[in-house]
Design a protein around this motif. Structure first.
Motif, short mmCIF file in Angstrom:
data_model
loop_
_atom_site.label_atom_id
_atom_site.label_comp_id
_atom_site.label_asym_id
_atom_site.label_seq_id
_atom_site.Cartn_x
_atom_site.Cartn_y
_atom_site.Cartn_z
N VAL A 198 17.41 31.30 49.59
CA VAL A 198 16.62 30.73 48.50
C VAL A 198 17.06 29.30 48.21
CG1 VAL A 198 16.16 30.86 46.01
CG2 VAL A 198 15.96 32.91 47.43
N SER A 199 18.36 29.03 48.30
CA SER A 199 18.85 27.67 48.02
C SER A 199 18.26 26.68 49.02
CB SER A 199 20.38 27.61 48.02
OG SER A 199 20.91 27.77 49.31
N HIS A 200 18.14 27.06 50.28
CA HIS A 200 17.51 26.17 51.27
C HIS A 200 16.05 25.93 50.90
CE1 HIS A 200 20.53 25.34 54.32
NE2 HIS A 200 20.96 26.58 54.18
N TRP A 201 15.36 27.00 50.50
CA TRP A 201 13.95 26.89 50.13
C TRP A 201 13.78 25.98 48.91
CZ3 TRP A 201 11.12 28.42 45.79
CH2 TRP A 201 9.73 28.38 45.95
N CYS A 202 14.69 26.08 47.95
CA CYS A 202 14.61 25.28 46.73
C CYS A 202 14.74 23.79 47.02
CB CYS A 202 15.70 25.70 45.74
SG CYS A 202 15.37 27.25 44.90
N ILE A 203 15.41 23.44 48.08
CA ILE A 203 15.63 22.04 48.44
C ILE A 203 14.55 21.52 49.38
CG2 ILE A 203 17.20 20.53 49.74
CD1 ILE A 203 19.49 22.04 48.44
N ALA A 204 14.01 22.39 50.21
CA ALA A 204 13.05 21.96 51.22
C ALA A 204 11.79 21.38 50.56
CB ALA A 204 12.67 23.14 52.11
N GLU A 223 25.03 21.17 54.65
CA GLU A 223 25.15 22.35 53.80
C GLU A 223 25.65 22.06 52.39
OE1 GLU A 223 24.82 26.00 54.05
OE2 GLU A 223 23.32 25.23 55.43
N VAL A 224 26.07 20.85 52.10
CA VAL A 224 26.63 20.55 50.78
C VAL A 224 25.60 20.82 49.68
CG1 VAL A 224 27.45 18.69 49.26
CG2 VAL A 224 28.43 18.96 51.54
N LYS A 225 24.43 20.25 49.78
CA LYS A 225 23.43 20.43 48.72
C LYS A 225 22.94 21.87 48.63
CE LYS A 225 21.97 15.69 48.12
NZ LYS A 225 20.87 14.74 48.13
N PRO A 226 22.59 22.52 49.75
CA PRO A 226 22.17 23.92 49.62
C PRO A 226 23.26 24.81 49.03
CG PRO A 226 21.56 23.10 51.78
CD PRO A 226 22.39 22.04 51.13
N GLN A 227 24.50 24.60 49.42
CA GLN A 227 25.55 25.45 48.87
C GLN A 227 25.86 25.11 47.43
OE1 GLN A 227 28.79 26.95 51.14
NE2 GLN A 227 27.70 26.74 53.08
N PHE A 277 35.46 20.71 52.18
CA PHE A 277 34.06 21.13 52.05
C PHE A 277 33.81 21.71 50.66
CE2 PHE A 277 30.71 24.43 53.11
CZ PHE A 277 29.66 23.53 53.05
N GLU A 278 34.72 22.52 50.19
CA GLU A 278 34.60 23.09 48.85
C GLU A 278 34.56 21.98 47.80
OE1 GLU A 278 36.69 26.36 45.91
OE2 GLU A 278 37.76 25.72 47.70
N ARG A 279 35.39 20.97 47.95
CA ARG A 279 35.38 19.85 47.00
C ARG A 279 34.05 19.12 47.03
NH1 ARG A 279 40.84 19.42 48.68
NH2 ARG A 279 40.28 17.90 50.27
N ALA A 280 33.50 18.93 48.22
CA ALA A 280 32.21 18.24 48.35
C ALA A 280 31.09 19.06 47.70
CB ALA A 280 31.89 17.99 49.82
N GLN A 314 28.96 18.08 44.26
CA GLN A 314 27.49 18.10 44.18
C GLN A 314 27.02 19.00 43.04
OE1 GLN A 314 25.24 16.18 46.00
NE2 GLN A 314 23.86 16.98 44.44
N VAL A 315 27.71 20.10 42.80
CA VAL A 315 27.38 20.94 41.65
C VAL A 315 27.48 20.09 40.37
CG1 VAL A 315 28.17 22.87 40.21
CG2 VAL A 315 28.03 23.15 42.69
N GLY A 316 28.55 19.34 40.24
CA GLY A 316 28.73 18.47 39.08
C GLY A 316 27.59 17.47 38.94
N LYS A 317 27.14 16.90 40.05
CA LYS A 317 26.02 15.95 40.02
C LYS A 317 24.74 16.65 39.57
CE LYS A 317 28.00 12.98 43.53
NZ LYS A 317 28.03 12.64 44.95
#
Length: 179
Positions: A57-63, A94-98, A129-132, A136-139
């Protein structure tokens, strides 16, 4: 805590009529298929795993619109036999989808952890990767989520904790995570 069935029902409530898209469990492998003729678009997720459902779903939300016209959004995927260089490339996309996935997890009452999706590097340190992802979550918390991610997050949260304001909830989750 949300089950796969609850996630499928929530997704249908949010997006079936407006985007003609279904979330479907029970697949051996995840796959997105765009709508054809009279059929809805379909987001297939593995077995009955809520984690797979939310990731897809996260990929779909961004696409964007054009990507949603392509099978699997036109993205490449290399199995978990990636070398270090292709792993880094995988992580960049994967940063934004995750990050969206993390927010969906929190809204659904689930614990999130990043996935490097690669068993061939068993001692791989994914802290960068977790920090990235968390950056992005913070953004997203400060600048806003993609619209469909916001709609789905609000719905999931309202199902669990009626009356909660999504952004305030996310700020608390983020602060607790960063401690």
């Amino acid at each position: 805590m949300a089950s796969a069935t609850q996630l499928v029902e929530a997704f249908s409530a949010c997006f079936l009529s407006s985007f003609n898209t279904r979330l479907i469990g029970g697949a051996d492998e995840p796959l997105y298929l765009p709508a054809k003729s009279n059929d809805s678009a379909a987001i297939y997720f593995r077995f009955d795993y809520p984690s797979s459902a939310l990731h897809e779903v996260s990929h779909w939300c961004i696409a964007g619109h054009e990507r949603r016209l392509l099978e699997d959004y036109g993205y490449w995927y290399e199995s978990d036999s990636r070398n270090l260089q292709t792993q880094k490339e995988f992580e960049k996309v994967e940063v934004k989808p995750q990050a969206v996935e993390c927010i969906l997890y929190w809204a659904a009452g689930l614990s999130f952890r990043v996935s490097v999706d690669n068993l061939s590097i068993p001692d791989y340190d994914a802290k960068h990767f977790e920090r990235a992802v968390m950056s992005q979550v913070g953004k997203y918390i400060v600048y806003g989520l993609p619209k469909r991610a916001e709609v789905f997050s609000k719905y999931l949260l309202a199902q669990r904790l009626p009356g909660q304001v999504l952004n305030e909830f996310l700020k608390r989750q983020y602060e607790n995570y960063c401690r």
